[in-house]
Each structure stands twice: as C-alpha cells, then as structure tokens.
Write an enzyme that holds these catalytic residues in place. Sequence first.
Site, PDB file in Angstrom:
ATOM      1  N   GLY A 157       0.856  -1.184   0.000  1.00 37.08           N
ATOM      2  CA  GLY A 157       0.000   0.000   0.000  1.00 37.08           C
ATOM      3  C   GLY A 157       0.892   1.234   0.000  1.00 37.08           C
ATOM      4  O   GLY A 157       2.074   1.171  -0.381  1.00 37.08           O
ATOM      5  N   ARG A 179      -1.547  -8.726  -1.688  1.00 32.86           N
ATOM      6  CA  ARG A 179      -2.679  -9.549  -2.145  1.00 32.86           C
ATOM      7  C   ARG A 179      -2.782  -9.506  -3.667  1.00 32.86           C
ATOM      8  O   ARG A 179      -2.984 -10.502  -4.322  1.00 32.86           O
ATOM      9  CB  ARG A 179      -3.984  -9.032  -1.532  1.00 32.86           C
ATOM     10  CG  ARG A 179      -4.368  -9.754  -0.255  1.00 32.86           C
ATOM     11  CD  ARG A 179      -5.583  -9.116   0.325  1.00 32.86           C
ATOM     12  NE  ARG A 179      -5.457  -7.662   0.306  1.00 32.86           N
ATOM     13  CZ  ARG A 179      -6.374  -6.817   0.704  1.00 32.86           C
ATOM     14  NH1 ARG A 179      -7.527  -7.255   1.125  1.00 32.86           N
ATOM     15  NH2 ARG A 179      -6.176  -5.509   0.666  1.00 32.86           N
ATOM     16  N   ALA A 238       4.124  -1.571  11.352  1.00 32.55           N
ATOM     17  CA  ALA A 238       2.715  -1.621  10.933  1.00 32.55           C
ATOM     18  C   ALA A 238       1.803  -1.849  12.139  1.00 32.55           C
ATOM     19  O   ALA A 238       1.224  -0.893  12.674  1.00 32.55           O
ATOM     20  CB  ALA A 238       2.540  -2.709   9.884  1.00 32.55           C
ATOM     21  N   ARG A 239       1.712  -3.094  12.588  1.00 30.94           N
ATOM     22  CA  ARG A 239       0.901  -3.412  13.768  1.00 30.94           C
ATOM     23  C   ARG A 239       1.555  -4.573  14.518  1.00 30.94           C
ATOM     24  O   ARG A 239       2.028  -5.538  13.892  1.00 30.94           O
ATOM     25  CB  ARG A 239      -0.523  -3.823  13.355  1.00 30.94           C
ATOM     26  CG  ARG A 239      -1.423  -2.658  12.972  1.00 30.94           C
ATOM     27  CD  ARG A 239      -1.737  -1.745  14.164  1.00 30.94           C
ATOM     28  NE  ARG A 239      -2.662  -0.680  13.840  1.00 30.94           N
ATOM     29  CZ  ARG A 239      -2.329   0.563  13.480  1.00 30.94           C
ATOM     30  NH1 ARG A 239      -1.052   0.899  13.363  1.00 30.94           N
ATOM     31  NH2 ARG A 239      -3.264   1.475  13.253  1.00 30.94           N
ATOM     32  N   GLU A 268       0.295  -2.375  23.617  1.00 33.16           N
ATOM     33  CA  GLU A 268       0.587  -0.939  23.499  1.00 33.16           C
ATOM     34  C   GLU A 268      -0.416  -0.157  24.321  1.00 33.16           C
ATOM     35  O   GLU A 268      -1.620  -0.470  24.245  1.00 33.16           O
ATOM     36  CB  GLU A 268       0.509  -0.489  22.042  1.00 33.16           C
ATOM     37  CG  GLU A 268       1.565  -1.105  21.158  1.00 33.16           C
ATOM     38  CD  GLU A 268       1.546  -0.528  19.738  1.00 33.16           C
ATOM     39  OE1 GLU A 268       0.837   0.469  19.516  1.00 33.16           O
ATOM     40  OE2 GLU A 268       2.234  -1.088  18.879  1.00 33.16           O
ATOM     41  N   HIS A 286       5.661   3.225  18.747  1.00 29.53           N
ATOM     42  CA  HIS A 286       4.569   3.463  17.787  1.00 29.53           C
ATOM     43  C   HIS A 286       4.484   4.950  17.389  1.00 29.53           C
ATOM     44  O   HIS A 286       3.484   5.620  17.652  1.00 29.53           O
ATOM     45  CB  HIS A 286       3.218   2.987  18.346  1.00 29.53           C
ATOM     46  CG  HIS A 286       2.192   2.777  17.254  1.00 29.53           C
ATOM     47  ND1 HIS A 286       1.279   1.754  17.256  1.00 29.53           N
ATOM     48  CD2 HIS A 286       1.941   3.474  16.111  1.00 29.53           C
ATOM     49  CE1 HIS A 286       0.519   1.823  16.181  1.00 29.53           C
ATOM     50  NE2 HIS A 286       0.902   2.878  15.465  1.00 29.53           N
TER      51      HIS A 286
HETATM   52  C1  DGY Z   1      -1.962   4.734  11.854  1.00 30.44           C
HETATM   53  O1  DGY Z   1      -2.288   5.773  11.274  1.00 30.44           O
HETATM   54  O2  DGY Z   1      -2.592   3.688  11.732  1.00 30.44           O
HETATM   55  C2  DGY Z   1      -0.759   4.797  12.729  1.00 30.44           C
HETATM   56  O3  DGY Z   1      -0.463   3.563  13.264  1.00 30.44           O
HETATM   57  C3  DGY Z   1      -0.936   5.837  13.802  1.00 30.44           C
HETATM   58  O4  DGY Z   1      -2.137   5.684  14.411  1.00 30.44           O
END
Ligand code: DGY
Length: 319
Positions: A157, A179, A238-239, A268, A286
């Site tokens: 992305g 994907r 990312a996460r 977090e 983050h």
């Molecule tokens: C997002 O924009 O998803 C970043 O992780 C900050 O929140």
Amino acid sequence: MSKPVIWIPRRLSPATLDRARRDYEVIVKPDDTPGTAAEIIDMSARVDGMIPCHSEQFSADVVAQLDPRLRIVANHSVGTDHCDLPALRARGIAVTNTPDVLADATAELAFMLMLGAARRAVEGDRIVRSGAWDSWSPAFLVGKQVTGARLGIVGMGGVGRAMARKARGFDMQVHYHNRNRLPPAQEGAAIYHQRVEDLLAAVDFVSLHCPATPDTLGLMNAERIALMPRGSILVNAARGALVDEGALLAAIESGHLAGAGLDCFVTEPGGNPDFAAHENIVMMPHVGSATVATRDAMGFRALDNLDAFFRGEAPRDLL
Ligand code: DGY
C-alpha cells in the site's frame, strides 16, 4: 446554521485544532489519554462526529451502545483495526481514515529501524553514551550492510511503496508480497512474490507494511520466521499483532535473526519487556507517523473527510 459538534479525544496538532475550532463546535478531551469505552459512549450522545486515533477502541460492544446522534467516526489514522467496521456500518455510522499522508513518515521510521538494527545503533549509542568506548578495532561493532541488499516488503500500500522508493536510494533490490500484484507503472523493478513464504526466503531484510486483519494476525510466526535466511532482519512499523513475539524472541536468541526493528507491539502502550535485553532489537513507541508535517496532514485529512460528510457529500476516505 449551527455548527456540527465534534469530539477530539487526543491532542491533535495545533494547526488541526485551530481549523477544527474554526469550522466546528469542538469538545477536546483535556487530559490527552485514550478515550475509554464509557467516554466514547457518553460523548456519542453529545456530538455529531468524532476524530479518534487508533487508541480509541470501537468494539462491537461499544458500537452497540453508541447514541444515534453520532453520525461519523473520522479516524486520525490509516489503520482501522481499532474499529469494528461491520458493526459501525450496521449502525449507519460513516467511518473514514487517513491513507497516503503518513506513508513517507512511516517508511522513514521503518528505514531508521532497519538501518539501526543492521548497523547496531542501540549498542553503539550505549557504548559511547556510557563512556565505555575505550578502544577501536576493525573487528569492532561490525554490522550488516544495507546498501545493495535485498529488501522484502510485505504489503504494498502507500507505506510499502514509500519504503520501496527509499530503498532504491540505497540500491536495494526490492521484493514484495501483496494480495494483488501492482500495475507495472507502480511495480517498477520490484520483484513480486505471490506467496509470502517465497518472499521471506529470498531477502536479507523484511519490512511489514500490511494492515492487521483476521488474515494477517500472527503472520510472522515461528514457521515463517524460520524461512528467513539466517542473519536476516525483521522490521515492523505496521501493527504488533502481525508478529508472534515469542517466535521473534526465540529467533533473536538463537541467532537465526541478526536483529529486528520494531515500532509496534502486541501490547501498546508498554511494549514487550522481554525484548529489552537484546540490543540488536531497535525499538520505538509506535511513532511512525509522528512528524510535525504528517500530524498536520493527518489532522487535515480527517477534517476534509468531516467537511465532505457534513456538506452531504461522500468523504474521500469513506471505508
Ligand atoms: C496509523 O495511522 O494507523 C498509525 O499507526 C498511527 O495511528
């Protein structure tokens, strides 16, 4: 005509707050702490819209208790894993996010983590800062070269593509998994792998840039980390949910991975205290999108979405 009322639970940039106050009746949560479920539910009866961050959880349970007055959740984030989107849609509440505008800042931070892990930045900083730097040798603090190496990007992305652009400046060979394969104009010289497993085995660095969805939870588990070549480096801006932290720790401790760069954690705020003993794990709390320019851009994008909605138009980033 009276202005719509909006709730802003976190401290957004001064320019964002100025513009919001110009165009809306704004209620700002004074203490800049995450909006709780009770606060979200309570505020939903007092406002027409909200600009939450990823720190406010719109679970199915919360969404079920929202007051019908609330019509739009204009997120100040690209990620929306804090929102139960089907539940919000079922309640007829519009949801938007802020794609694109944070791509460069987040990729910049991912690059910093990658360079820091490769060139042993935590260890080097500690040695100099503590006054322990008392010798030098060609064998001292030798790291892994990034220039010319192979970078695997998972998720192409906006952030993944920004990472690829930056990698080209380091003469890296860019591989990616997504994907869908990118159209040729966007793909450039990047090498597409339909299976993430094939990508992992083909690169020296892996950088995660996909959203956390039921399909990607625990994506980097023990089996997939084992596919990465010995001595490679994993970056996650990312996460946290994308990585099995126990498996990552085991790979660091066994020496299978030379290092990791993490801006995101399963827990977090807080992170994972088990990582702290390992100086080859570079960590940030983050803050991928935390630059002045990007905070303004995110705030303005959220406001653009609200403005369109209250003009009766479809917001650009309607999910
Ligand atoms: C997002 O924009 O998803 C970043 O992780 C900050 O929140």
